[in-house]
Scaffold this active site. Structure first.
Site, PDB file in Angstrom:
ATOM      1  N   HIS A 198      36.226  -0.081  12.892  1.00 39.00           N
ATOM      2  CA  HIS A 198      35.022  -0.885  12.656  1.00 39.00           C
ATOM      3  C   HIS A 198      33.780  -0.047  12.939  1.00 39.00           C
ATOM      4  CE1 HIS A 198      37.729  -4.296  12.564  1.00 39.00           C
ATOM      5  NE2 HIS A 198      36.722  -5.148  12.395  1.00 39.00           N
ATOM      6  N   TYR A 241      42.140 -40.264  -4.644  1.00 42.09           N
ATOM      7  CA  TYR A 241      43.144 -41.322  -4.546  1.00 42.09           C
ATOM      8  C   TYR A 241      42.429 -42.668  -4.434  1.00 42.09           C
ATOM      9  CZ  TYR A 241      47.252 -43.989  -3.511  1.00 42.09           C
ATOM     10  OH  TYR A 241      48.270 -44.916  -3.596  1.00 42.09           O
ATOM     11  N   GLN A 255      37.372 -56.876   7.458  1.00 39.11           N
ATOM     12  CA  GLN A 255      38.095 -55.600   7.486  1.00 39.11           C
ATOM     13  C   GLN A 255      39.589 -55.812   7.721  1.00 39.11           C
ATOM     14  OE1 GLN A 255      36.755 -52.894   6.465  1.00 39.11           O
ATOM     15  NE2 GLN A 255      34.677 -53.706   6.415  1.00 39.11           N
ATOM     16  N   GLN A 270      53.990 -40.212  -3.633  1.00 39.54           N
ATOM     17  CA  GLN A 270      54.339 -39.469  -4.845  1.00 39.54           C
ATOM     18  C   GLN A 270      53.101 -38.954  -5.579  1.00 39.54           C
ATOM     19  OE1 GLN A 270      55.228 -42.572  -4.087  1.00 39.54           O
ATOM     20  NE2 GLN A 270      54.798 -44.012  -5.755  1.00 39.54           N
ATOM     21  N   HIS A 328      42.115 -56.083   4.662  1.00 36.45           N
ATOM     22  CA  HIS A 328      42.538 -54.925   3.877  1.00 36.45           C
ATOM     23  C   HIS A 328      44.039 -54.690   3.945  1.00 36.45           C
ATOM     24  CE1 HIS A 328      39.099 -52.865   2.149  1.00 36.45           C
ATOM     25  NE2 HIS A 328      38.396 -53.102   3.230  1.00 36.45           N
ATOM     26  N   GLU A 338      36.468 -46.399  12.777  1.00 32.12           N
ATOM     27  CA  GLU A 338      36.064 -46.076  11.405  1.00 32.12           C
ATOM     28  C   GLU A 338      34.740 -46.768  11.077  1.00 32.12           C
ATOM     29  OE1 GLU A 338      37.864 -46.621   6.878  1.00 32.12           O
ATOM     30  OE2 GLU A 338      38.484 -47.974   8.477  1.00 32.12           O
ATOM     31  N   HIS A 339      34.686 -48.083  11.231  1.00 34.75           N
ATOM     32  CA  HIS A 339      33.449 -48.848  11.063  1.00 34.75           C
ATOM     33  C   HIS A 339      33.029 -49.339  12.448  1.00 34.75           C
ATOM     34  CE1 HIS A 339      35.821 -49.520   7.341  1.00 34.75           C
ATOM     35  NE2 HIS A 339      34.656 -49.487   6.714  1.00 34.75           N
ATOM     36  N   ASP A 359      30.816 -51.049   2.295  1.00 35.99           N
ATOM     37  CA  ASP A 359      31.998 -50.884   1.451  1.00 35.99           C
ATOM     38  C   ASP A 359      31.630 -50.789  -0.025  1.00 35.99           C
ATOM     39  OD1 ASP A 359      33.796 -50.920   3.539  1.00 35.99           O
ATOM     40  OD2 ASP A 359      34.204 -53.060   3.403  1.00 35.99           O
TER      41      ASP A 359
END
Length: 422
Positions: free
Chosen positions: A410, A131, A255, A188, A258, A320-321, A351
């Site tokens: 077993h 994606y 950041q 979607q 975004h 995240e960062h 990035d």
């Protein structure tokens, strides 16, 4: 941004803010859960008809337009791309590939006992969906970050979905050799890749970052299709004792631009630094609407009493960062998607061109995993081989354990094979 001390009279307010940040993954998902669930169900039920309806409504797909992007379109975009951008993409792709190759696990086998060998083989997934966001900005870098490690892993079918793909993204697709690209996005697109439609065959795993809707959709389809991780909206954490004011502010603003839902946080025991960064971030973001909105809504600066508290809080929030002051700081970092060290390591370099992946865990998923890697496209399968003598040596131990657990079949399977002539 809000500046608050974690001690003294504001301790309670700070604790509530920190708790809210800790819950950000679940909270963000709940905001869009109902809408996303309806889209997923509709596309699963109606296939291309549902996919096209949402693509026309949300992705700007023209009625009757092809969902599939042709290689000719990608080539035309590459030819129209400025030489300096082409070169930048080539450098980024090479560094991403080299890093992924270094991460790739190896196959091995060893003798664990006389007549007993155990090891591992490495196999690629058969198909993946990458994606690539395309709403506010073109993100050719994300195409390279998702497709390249899949290629290094040896994935045979790589699908790209991106809404309103910009020329730059199409150019990156040409460079990467993408052969299956669809101009759809949002929940979607996730539904199409997870469940399959007439036009898009389902994939085994979906990777890549996205907004709240994409992240929620990935989370909701993971019982039917593998996913990498929650990867969005963007987060940045900076833990600094005496860093560069302008540089810290620049990373926070970078950041934050975004997404209005992006999270930007500075943690420091230095109140003077905190105040200076607050003022500088506001100044730098003044003409950047998205960054200003993000910083106003989610931006926070926590002033701690001690360095130890600042480090503990940083790990607790699992950004995240994460930017830290010096190489020695890496030793205390336990939870983060990717770490940037020192004033000359802007997060934006990660990035784009360094090589480590920019698809990183958000919503505190950094407590349990790192960023996207070649491993996300591979399976490590264990292999065991016994000779008769090896089985006779280890078999009695397996029988004893099986009988202790009450699993008599077993134990019997081992006895039978121990007595077999071949």
């Amino acid at each position: 941004m809000k500046l608050i001390k974690t001690y003294g009279r504001t301790a309670g307010i700070a604790a509530a803010m920190i708790a809210a940040i800790e819950r950000r993954g679940a909270t963000n998902g709940a905001k869009v859960e109902g809408t996303v669930a309806a889209i997923l169900a509709d596309v699963q039920a109606r296939g291309d008809a549902g996919l096209r309806e949402y693509a026309e409504r949300f992705d700007g797909l023209a009625p009757g337009a092809s969902l599939c992007v042709t290689r000719a379109e990608m080539e035309a975009a590459w030819e129209q791309t400025a030489p300096e951008l082409r070169r930048a993409m080539e450098v980024a792709q090479a560094n991403i590939r080299a890093f992924a190759e270094a991460q790739r696990p190896v196959e091995w086998s060893r003798e664990v006992a006389p007549g007993v060998k155990a090891g591992q083989i490495v196999r690629a997934l058969a198909s993946v969906g990458c994606y690539v966001p395309g709403g506010r900005y073109p993100l050719p870098s994300t195409l390279l970050m998702t497709v390249t490690p899949a290629q290094v892993a040896g994935v045979t079918r790589i699908v790209v979905c991106s809404p309103k793909p910009a020329k730059e993204t199409l150019a990156a697709a040409w460079l990467a050799g993408v052969t299956e690209f669809y101009r759809v996005g949002g929940a979607q697109a996730v539904a199409a890749m997870a469940y399959g439609t007439g036009s898009i065959a389902r994939v085994e795993k979906i990777v890549g970052p996205g907004n709240l809707y994409v992240t929620a959709a990935k989370t909701m389809v993971q019982n039917d299709c593998g996913i990498d991780m929650p990867a969005g909206p963007t987060e940045i954490g900076v833990m600094s004792e005496s860093g560069d004011v302008a540089g810290i502010a620049a990373d926070l603003v970078a950041q934050a631009e975004h997404d209005p839902e992006a999270l930007a946080v500075l943690i420091t025991p230095n109140e003077e630094l905190a105040k200076a960064v607050l003022a500088e971030a506001k100044r730098q973001a003044k003409k950047n609407v998205t960054a200003s909105d993000s910083l106003a809504a989610q931006g926070a600066i926590f002033v701690t009493r001690t360095v130890t508290e600042a480090r503990e809080l940083t790990n607790r929030l699992a950004f995240e960062h994460l930017t830290v002051d010096a190489a020695s700081d890496v030793a205390w970092v336990k939870n983060a998607g990717s770490v940037f060290v020192g004033r000359f390591s802007p997060q934006s370099m990660g990035d784009y061109v360094t090589g480590p992946n920019h698809v990183l865990p958000t919503g505190r998923a950094g407590r349990i995993r790192g960023g996207l890697s070649v491993m996300d496209f591979l399976k490590v399968i264990t292999v065991q081989r016994y000779t008769k003598s090896g089985l006779k040596k280890l078999g009695p131990h397996a029988i004893a354990l099986a009988e202790a657990e009450g699993l008599t079949a077993h134990a019997e399977s081992v006895r039978i094979k121990m007595g077999a002539k071949r």
